[in-house]
Design a protein around this motif. Structure first.
Motif, PDB file in Angstrom:
ATOM      1  N   LEU A 272       0.824  -1.211   0.000  1.00 25.06           N
ATOM      2  CA  LEU A 272       0.000   0.000   0.000  1.00 25.06           C
ATOM      3  C   LEU A 272       0.858   1.261   0.000  1.00 25.06           C
ATOM      4  CD1 LEU A 272      -2.680   1.496   0.211  1.00 25.06           C
ATOM      5  CD2 LEU A 272      -2.610   1.153   2.695  1.00 25.06           C
ATOM      6  N   LEU A 273       1.875   1.311   0.858  1.00 26.04           N
ATOM      7  CA  LEU A 273       2.723   2.505   0.945  1.00 26.04           C
ATOM      8  C   LEU A 273       3.448   2.773  -0.370  1.00 26.04           C
ATOM      9  CD1 LEU A 273       4.238   2.038   4.533  1.00 26.04           C
ATOM     10  CD2 LEU A 273       2.421   3.608   3.822  1.00 26.04           C
ATOM     11  N   TYR A 274       3.931   1.717  -0.992  1.00 22.77           N
ATOM     12  CA  TYR A 274       4.634   1.896  -2.276  1.00 22.77           C
ATOM     13  C   TYR A 274       3.696   2.370  -3.372  1.00 22.77           C
ATOM     14  CZ  TYR A 274       9.487   0.521  -1.527  1.00 22.77           C
ATOM     15  OH  TYR A 274      10.811   0.512  -1.163  1.00 22.77           O
ATOM     16  N   THR A 275       2.460   1.881  -3.380  1.00 16.53           N
ATOM     17  CA  THR A 275       1.524   2.340  -4.424  1.00 16.53           C
ATOM     18  C   THR A 275       1.196   3.820  -4.237  1.00 16.53           C
ATOM     19  OG1 THR A 275      -0.372   1.545  -3.115  1.00 16.53           O
ATOM     20  CG2 THR A 275       0.475   0.082  -4.829  1.00 16.53           C
ATOM     21  N   LEU A 276       1.179   4.293  -2.996  1.00 18.62           N
ATOM     22  CA  LEU A 276       0.929   5.717  -2.753  1.00 18.62           C
ATOM     23  C   LEU A 276       2.097   6.570  -3.267  1.00 18.62           C
ATOM     24  CD1 LEU A 276      -0.586   5.519   0.848  1.00 18.62           C
ATOM     25  CD2 LEU A 276      -1.805   6.061  -1.272  1.00 18.62           C
ATOM     26  N   ILE A 277       3.316   6.119  -3.001  1.00 21.52           N
ATOM     27  CA  ILE A 277       4.489   6.847  -3.514  1.00 21.52           C
ATOM     28  C   ILE A 277       4.529   6.769  -5.038  1.00 21.52           C
ATOM     29  CG2 ILE A 277       7.011   6.991  -3.470  1.00 21.52           C
ATOM     30  CD1 ILE A 277       6.892   5.634  -0.699  1.00 21.52           C
ATOM     31  N   LEU A 278       4.198   5.597  -5.566  1.00 24.52           N
ATOM     32  CA  LEU A 278       4.153   5.419  -7.018  1.00 24.52           C
ATOM     33  C   LEU A 278       3.128   6.353  -7.645  1.00 24.52           C
ATOM     34  CD1 LEU A 278       4.825   3.850  -9.639  1.00 24.52           C
ATOM     35  CD2 LEU A 278       3.097   2.162  -8.939  1.00 24.52           C
TER      36      LEU A 278
ATOM     37  N   GLY B 161      -6.724   2.888  -9.442  1.00 25.45           N
ATOM     38  CA  GLY B 161      -7.049   1.465  -9.477  1.00 25.45           C
ATOM     39  C   GLY B 161      -6.035   0.631  -8.715  1.00 25.45           C
ATOM     40  N   PHE B 162      -4.749   0.877  -8.946  1.00 24.13           N
ATOM     41  CA  PHE B 162      -3.687   0.117  -8.273  1.00 24.13           C
ATOM     42  C   PHE B 162      -3.721   0.371  -6.765  1.00 24.13           C
ATOM     43  CE2 PHE B 162       1.128  -1.083  -8.725  1.00 24.13           C
ATOM     44  CZ  PHE B 162       0.872  -2.257  -8.022  1.00 24.13           C
ATOM     45  N   THR B 163      -3.882   1.647  -6.392  1.00 27.13           N
ATOM     46  CA  THR B 163      -3.952   1.981  -4.972  1.00 27.13           C
ATOM     47  C   THR B 163      -5.181   1.357  -4.324  1.00 27.13           C
ATOM     48  OG1 THR B 163      -2.852   4.093  -5.443  1.00 27.13           O
ATOM     49  CG2 THR B 163      -3.934   3.886  -3.313  1.00 27.13           C
ATOM     50  N   GLY B 164      -6.294   1.318  -5.067  1.00 28.80           N
ATOM     51  CA  GLY B 164      -7.509   0.701  -4.555  1.00 28.80           C
ATOM     52  C   GLY B 164      -7.322  -0.778  -4.268  1.00 28.80           C
TER      53      GLY B 164
ATOM     54  N   THR C 204      -4.396  -8.148  -7.671  1.00 28.68           N
ATOM     55  CA  THR C 204      -3.508  -6.995  -7.502  1.00 28.68           C
ATOM     56  C   THR C 204      -2.269  -7.137  -8.388  1.00 28.68           C
ATOM     57  OG1 THR C 204      -4.240  -6.781  -5.203  1.00 28.68           O
ATOM     58  CG2 THR C 204      -2.231  -5.610  -5.827  1.00 28.68           C
ATOM     59  N   PHE C 205      -1.704  -8.333  -8.405  1.00 26.37           N
ATOM     60  CA  PHE C 205      -0.535  -8.592  -9.247  1.00 26.37           C
ATOM     61  C   PHE C 205      -0.871  -8.382 -10.721  1.00 26.37           C
ATOM     62  CE2 PHE C 205       1.685 -11.772 -11.884  1.00 26.37           C
ATOM     63  CZ  PHE C 205       2.981 -11.294 -11.764  1.00 26.37           C
ATOM     64  N   ARG C 206      -2.000  -8.928 -11.158  1.00 29.30           N
ATOM     65  CA  ARG C 206      -2.390  -8.794 -12.566  1.00 29.30           C
ATOM     66  C   ARG C 206      -2.690  -7.351 -12.927  1.00 29.30           C
ATOM     67  NH1 ARG C 206      -6.303 -14.044 -12.039  1.00 29.30           N
ATOM     68  NH2 ARG C 206      -4.680 -15.653 -12.264  1.00 29.30           N
ATOM     69  N   PHE C 207      -3.328  -6.625 -12.006  1.00 30.83           N
ATOM     70  CA  PHE C 207      -3.627  -5.221 -12.304  1.00 30.83           C
ATOM     71  C   PHE C 207      -2.351  -4.395 -12.374  1.00 30.83           C
ATOM     72  CE2 PHE C 207      -4.829  -0.850 -11.586  1.00 30.83           C
ATOM     73  CZ  PHE C 207      -5.909  -0.714 -12.441  1.00 30.83           C
ATOM     74  N   SER C 208      -1.331  -4.778 -11.602  1.00 30.44           N
ATOM     75  CA  SER C 208      -0.070  -4.040 -11.666  1.00 30.44           C
ATOM     76  C   SER C 208       0.523  -4.091 -13.069  1.00 30.44           C
ATOM     77  CB  SER C 208       0.927  -4.587 -10.638  1.00 30.44           C
ATOM     78  OG  SER C 208       1.373  -5.887 -10.986  1.00 30.44           O
ATOM     79  N   LEU C 209       0.370  -5.222 -13.749  1.00 30.04           N
ATOM     80  CA  LEU C 209       0.844  -5.344 -15.130  1.00 30.04           C
ATOM     81  C   LEU C 209       0.043  -4.437 -16.055  1.00 30.04           C
ATOM     82  CD1 LEU C 209       1.278  -9.234 -15.250  1.00 30.04           C
ATOM     83  CD2 LEU C 209       3.116  -7.537 -15.237  1.00 30.04           C
ATOM     84  N   ILE C 210      -1.275  -4.410 -15.846  1.00 28.46           N
ATOM     85  CA  ILE C 210      -2.136  -3.521 -16.638  1.00 28.46           C
ATOM     86  C   ILE C 210      -1.750  -2.066 -16.369  1.00 28.46           C
ATOM     87  CG2 ILE C 210      -4.516  -2.713 -16.932  1.00 28.46           C
ATOM     88  CD1 ILE C 210      -5.427  -5.568 -16.198  1.00 28.46           C
TER      89      ILE C 210
END
Length: 301
Positions: free
Chosen positions: A226-232, A259-262, A279-285
């Motif tokens: 979660l923290l990394y997606t916020l920084i990302l 979407g990723f943060t969600g 979550t893993f699959r959405f990260s690729l998208i």
């Protein structure tokens, strides 16, 4: 065709497929795609014929060196791969290709790719690509991965290099724009990989690898995702803030980052293997759509 000739032909095709599998084609395709985005963004307007030729040769060189790094990774990790369901099928893990075959194949690809980059593109791109090979195949695979749960964070620098390689291939330099693209992939890598590690944790534990869910537990890893997606999220806005993209990119970047943060927030609140997979699959998208938006925005502007 006689039976022996047919059998020989079938065996040759099988061996070629095994060598091809060593290059981790899907991973290398994403690497080349990200490098291509760097090339396109580095060239103002529509590229000319000479620039197209250079881009094609750079993609070939980068593909070869990236494939060499993947093959070397398969060689070094064959024992670990054999213990994990996700990787047990690899030719080195199954013993279908010998260590010598895998090593010679890796050296040949790296040499050919480096030669193409040096003579057909420019020396800077060759050295940066070779440094990426060393970073992934040696520093990450041999040293960091079995040593520290922060392996994917530190080693992620190698995976974040493709846009920099692409930019250098077309301009002969590394600019702030290229470093912004590097930063996005660098910050994207940990939550992307940790989402996978969460639902593959038993595989990593069995293999003896100190991945974050193994060493620090499920809840700690989910918080870091979660923290990394916020920084990302913030990093994904930088191309617009710096002026290298327009409103179209901003809208798309905002949407996929939400979407990723969600997904990361939902994963933090309540864990399930199914949600970790999503979550893993959405990260690729997320990464693919983000870079595609940069490309479209570049030409529309």
């Amino acid at each position: 065709m006689s039976a022996p000739a047919s059998v020989h032909s079938s065996h040759t095709a099988s061996v070629m497929r095994q060598f091809y599998a060593l290059t981790k084609p899907r991973v290398v395709q994403l690497i080349v795609f990200c490098a291509l985005i760097g090339m396109v963004l580095a060239v103002p307007g529509v590229p000319g014929w000479a620039e197209l030729q250079q881009a094609v040769l750079a993609c070939i060189g980068i593909w070869l060196v990236a494939g060499a790094a993947a093959a070397f990774n398969c060689l070094v990790e064959k024992g670990i791969d054999a213990k994990m369901k996700r990787t047990a099928w690899r030719p080195t893990a199954r013993g279908e290709l010998s260590d010598r075959q895998a090593l010679i194949f890796s050296i040949a690809l790296c040499t050919l790719g480096s030669t193409i980059l040096w003579f057909a593109v420019n020396p800077l791109t060759m050295w940066l690509t070779f440094a990426t090979f060393v970073g992934y195949a040696v520093i990450y695979t041999v040293i960091l991965k079995p040593l520290t749960p922060q392996n994917i964070v530190i080693g992620g620098a190698s995976g974040a290099m493709p846009p920099v390689l692409g930019w250098a291939a077309m301009t002969g330099e590394v600019s702030p724009e290229a470093l912004i693209l590097f930063l996005i992939i660098f910050l994207w890598t940990p939550p992307h990989f940790w989402a996978l590690a969460l639902y593959r944790v038993e595989d990593y534990r069995k293999a003896g690898l100190p991945m974050l869910p193994v060493t620090h537990g499920n809840e700690f890893t989910r918080l870091h995702v979660l923290l990394y997606t916020l920084i990302l999220f913030a990093a994904c806005l930088m191309p617009f803030i710096y002026g290298m993209s327009g409103w179209l990119y901003l809208v798309v970047a905002f949407g996929v980052s939400i979407g990723f943060t969600g997904y990361a927030f939902a994963l933090w609140r309540s864990y399930s293997d199914a949600l970790a997979r999503k979550t893993f699959r959405f990260s690729l998208i997320h990464l693919s759509v983000l870079f595609a938006a940069l490309l479209v925005d570049h030409y529309l502007r």
